[in-house]
Design a protein around this motif. Structure first.
Motif, mmCIF file in Angstrom:
data_model
loop_
_atom_site.group_PDB
_atom_site.id
_atom_site.type_symbol
_atom_site.label_atom_id
_atom_site.label_comp_id
_atom_site.label_asym_id
_atom_site.label_seq_id
_atom_site.Cartn_x
_atom_site.Cartn_y
_atom_site.Cartn_z
ATOM 1 N N ILE A 1 -39.657 19.808 -47.588
ATOM 2 C CA ILE A 1 -38.300 20.022 -47.086
ATOM 3 C C ILE A 1 -37.415 20.444 -48.250
ATOM 4 O O ILE A 1 -37.291 19.709 -49.237
ATOM 5 C CB ILE A 1 -37.713 18.746 -46.453
ATOM 6 C CG1 ILE A 1 -38.681 18.135 -45.447
ATOM 7 C CG2 ILE A 1 -36.371 19.057 -45.793
ATOM 8 C CD1 ILE A 1 -38.224 16.774 -44.927
ATOM 9 N N HIS A 2 -36.800 21.598 -48.139
ATOM 10 C CA HIS A 2 -35.904 22.029 -49.205
ATOM 11 C C HIS A 2 -34.725 21.058 -49.297
ATOM 12 O O HIS A 2 -34.171 20.650 -48.272
ATOM 13 C CB HIS A 2 -35.385 23.438 -48.938
ATOM 14 C CG HIS A 2 -34.750 24.071 -50.138
ATOM 15 N ND1 HIS A 2 -33.474 23.734 -50.558
ATOM 16 C CD2 HIS A 2 -35.218 24.981 -51.029
ATOM 17 C CE1 HIS A 2 -33.177 24.429 -51.642
ATOM 18 N NE2 HIS A 2 -34.227 25.195 -51.948
ATOM 19 N N PRO A 3 -34.318 20.686 -50.512
ATOM 20 C CA PRO A 3 -33.217 19.715 -50.658
ATOM 21 C C PRO A 3 -31.896 20.162 -50.048
ATOM 22 O O PRO A 3 -31.055 19.319 -49.721
ATOM 23 C CB PRO A 3 -33.086 19.561 -52.179
ATOM 24 C CG PRO A 3 -34.413 19.951 -52.723
ATOM 25 C CD PRO A 3 -34.938 21.011 -51.810
ATOM 26 N N ALA A 4 -31.690 21.466 -49.885
ATOM 27 C CA ALA A 4 -30.430 21.956 -49.323
ATOM 28 C C ALA A 4 -30.395 21.886 -47.800
ATOM 29 O O ALA A 4 -29.318 21.993 -47.201
ATOM 30 C CB ALA A 4 -30.167 23.391 -49.771
ATOM 31 N N ALA A 5 -31.538 21.729 -47.165
ATOM 32 C CA ALA A 5 -31.562 21.619 -45.703
ATOM 33 C C ALA A 5 -30.728 20.422 -45.262
ATOM 34 O O ALA A 5 -30.586 19.435 -45.991
ATOM 35 C CB ALA A 5 -33.004 21.478 -45.223
ATOM 36 N N LYS A 6 -30.191 20.493 -44.045
ATOM 37 C CA LYS A 6 -29.340 19.422 -43.520
ATOM 38 C C LYS A 6 -30.028 18.781 -42.324
ATOM 39 O O LYS A 6 -30.338 19.462 -41.341
ATOM 40 C CB LYS A 6 -27.976 19.977 -43.120
ATOM 41 C CG LYS A 6 -27.207 20.590 -44.291
ATOM 42 C CD LYS A 6 -25.900 21.222 -43.838
ATOM 43 C CE LYS A 6 -25.166 21.864 -45.008
ATOM 44 N NZ LYS A 6 -23.914 22.534 -44.567
ATOM 45 N N ILE A 7 -30.260 17.466 -42.410
ATOM 46 C CA ILE A 7 -30.966 16.738 -41.359
ATOM 47 C C ILE A 7 -30.142 15.539 -40.938
ATOM 48 O O ILE A 7 -29.722 14.729 -41.775
ATOM 49 C CB ILE A 7 -32.358 16.291 -41.838
ATOM 50 C CG1 ILE A 7 -33.195 17.517 -42.229
ATOM 51 C CG2 ILE A 7 -33.071 15.493 -40.754
ATOM 52 C CD1 ILE A 7 -34.585 17.186 -42.741
ATOM 53 N N GLY A 8 -29.914 15.405 -39.637
ATOM 54 C CA GLY A 8 -29.140 14.293 -39.102
ATOM 55 C C GLY A 8 -29.924 12.997 -39.099
ATOM 56 O O GLY A 8 -30.991 12.881 -39.715
ATOM 57 N N SER A 9 -29.415 12.013 -38.375
ATOM 58 C CA SER A 9 -30.058 10.698 -38.341
ATOM 59 C C SER A 9 -30.755 10.478 -37.004
ATOM 60 O O SER A 9 -30.625 11.273 -36.075
ATOM 61 C CB SER A 9 -29.016 9.599 -38.582
ATOM 62 O OG SER A 9 -28.052 9.600 -37.546
ATOM 63 N N GLY A 10 -31.510 9.369 -36.915
ATOM 64 C CA GLY A 10 -32.290 9.122 -35.717
ATOM 65 C C GLY A 10 -33.385 10.148 -35.537
ATOM 66 O O GLY A 10 -33.762 10.495 -34.412
ATOM 67 N N VAL A 11 -33.942 10.616 -36.640
ATOM 68 C CA VAL A 11 -34.967 11.666 -36.635
ATOM 69 C C VAL A 11 -36.339 11.033 -36.845
ATOM 70 O O VAL A 11 -36.492 10.101 -37.639
ATOM 71 C CB VAL A 11 -34.679 12.703 -37.737
ATOM 72 C CG1 VAL A 11 -35.826 13.697 -37.886
ATOM 73 C CG2 VAL A 11 -33.372 13.437 -37.430
ATOM 74 N N MET A 12 -37.341 11.555 -36.134
ATOM 75 C CA MET A 12 -38.709 11.079 -36.317
ATOM 76 C C MET A 12 -39.630 12.245 -36.655
ATOM 77 O O MET A 12 -39.634 13.261 -35.965
ATOM 78 C CB MET A 12 -39.239 10.377 -35.062
ATOM 79 C CG MET A 12 -40.669 9.871 -35.260
ATOM 80 S SD MET A 12 -41.330 8.913 -33.865
ATOM 81 C CE MET A 12 -41.723 10.218 -32.714
ATOM 82 N N PHE A 13 -40.401 12.078 -37.722
ATOM 83 C CA PHE A 13 -41.510 12.973 -38.037
ATOM 84 C C PHE A 13 -42.790 12.263 -37.604
ATOM 85 O O PHE A 13 -43.220 11.309 -38.253
ATOM 86 C CB PHE A 13 -41.585 13.256 -39.541
ATOM 87 C CG PHE A 13 -40.460 14.096 -40.086
ATOM 88 C CD1 PHE A 13 -39.587 14.784 -39.259
ATOM 89 C CD2 PHE A 13 -40.280 14.213 -41.457
ATOM 90 C CE1 PHE A 13 -38.562 15.543 -39.769
ATOM 91 C CE2 PHE A 13 -39.257 14.980 -41.985
ATOM 92 C CZ PHE A 13 -38.399 15.654 -41.147
ATOM 93 N N ASP A 14 -43.392 12.699 -36.510
ATOM 94 C CA ASP A 14 -44.585 12.036 -35.980
ATOM 95 C C ASP A 14 -45.831 12.618 -36.642
ATOM 96 O O ASP A 14 -46.073 13.812 -36.537
ATOM 97 C CB ASP A 14 -44.628 12.217 -34.461
ATOM 98 C CG ASP A 14 -45.595 11.260 -33.790
ATOM 99 O OD1 ASP A 14 -46.050 10.318 -34.462
ATOM 100 O OD2 ASP A 14 -45.885 11.456 -32.605
#
Length: 263
Positions: A143-156
């Protein structure tokens, strides 16, 4: 989120004591990784630093980095707790918070990314990129550090997930293994997907280019998405085409992999 943090932390400690009693061979593990720490954030700092330590950055240095980040940016801890809840609520294979915290590399990769994003925003881009590389090599999530990811996220399962620099992932999204949120070539600027709230992206899917995936959409496993997807739409195929509508408002929470044509 403080009350929720305390409740989840107490639950994690209770689970650890029960597992220690049931499986003595794991007593030292649960003691050193969980029970010796006074707070959730200190515990998480220790676990993540152990998971991604390398010849470039020691466990001690990484632990200090995480602790500093959590002290300066409490939202990182809130996001980690919401991600933890997401796994418990969506993954039927996992029953205990402590086992997410200790054993799921998708959770580890996501929280370690959050550190790189904090470093990136703080202007510390070189160390952010170094840690990104370590995460990619050791956890197989890039994941590039500049990407923006919200919360309540799951990587299965998580293996093979790639998320590009200008990607945006909203809250409450679920992403399965071997998913790419990528560009379509060597163009510069804003060139990666924007994923709406509640979207589920099935295993092996590729979402390419500066396109939008609307709230509550569902992308079937193995699809290649090259165009915008409206909210509450199911797409499948190569290239992906609309085949119906999800049976629920937030497919990410249901995690139903079957395709039900609901027009």
């Amino acid at each position: 989120m403080l009350k929720a943090s305390n409740l989840i932390w107490e639950k994690i400690r209770q689970e650890s004591f029960l597992i220690k009693d049931k499986e003595p061979l794991l007593a030292d593990l649960y003691s050193s990784f969980i029970l010796e720490h006074k707070t959730f954030s200190r515990c998480l700092s220790f676990i993540l630093s152990k998971k991604i330590e390398s010849s470039f950055l020691s466990q001690k240095d990484l632990n200090l980095l995480f602790k500093n980040a959590y002290q300066k940016e409490p939202k990182l801890v809130d996001d980690a707790l919401r991600d933890l809840d997401a796994v418990i609520n969506r993954d039927p294979a996992i029953k205990e918070y402590v086992n997410v915290l200790l054993h799921l590399k998708g959770y580890h990769a996501l929280q370690a990314y959050r550190l790189t994003h904090w470093l990136w925003k703080s202007g510390r881009t070189s160390i952010a990129l170094l840690i990104q590389n370590i995460i990619s090599v050791q956890l197989q999530v890039d994941i590039h550090p500049a990407a923006k990811i919200g919360s309540g996220v799951m990587f299965d399962h998580a293996t093979g997930i790639v998320i590009g620099e200008t990607s945006i992932v909203s809250d409450n999204v679920s992403i399965l293994q071997n998913v790419t949120l990528g560009g379509t070539g060597k163009e510069s600027g804003d060139r990666h997907p924007k994923i709406g709230e509640g979207v589920m992206i099935g295993a092996g899917s590729k979402v390419l280019g500066n396109i939008s995936i609307g709230k509550g959409a569902k992308i079937a496993a193995g699809s290649v998405v090259l165009e915008n997807v409206p909210g509450q739409t199911t797409v499948a195929g190569v290239p992906a085409k609309k085949i119906g509508r999800p049976s629920v408002q937030m497919p990410a929470q249901e995690m139903d992999q079957f395709i039900k044509n609901k027009s």
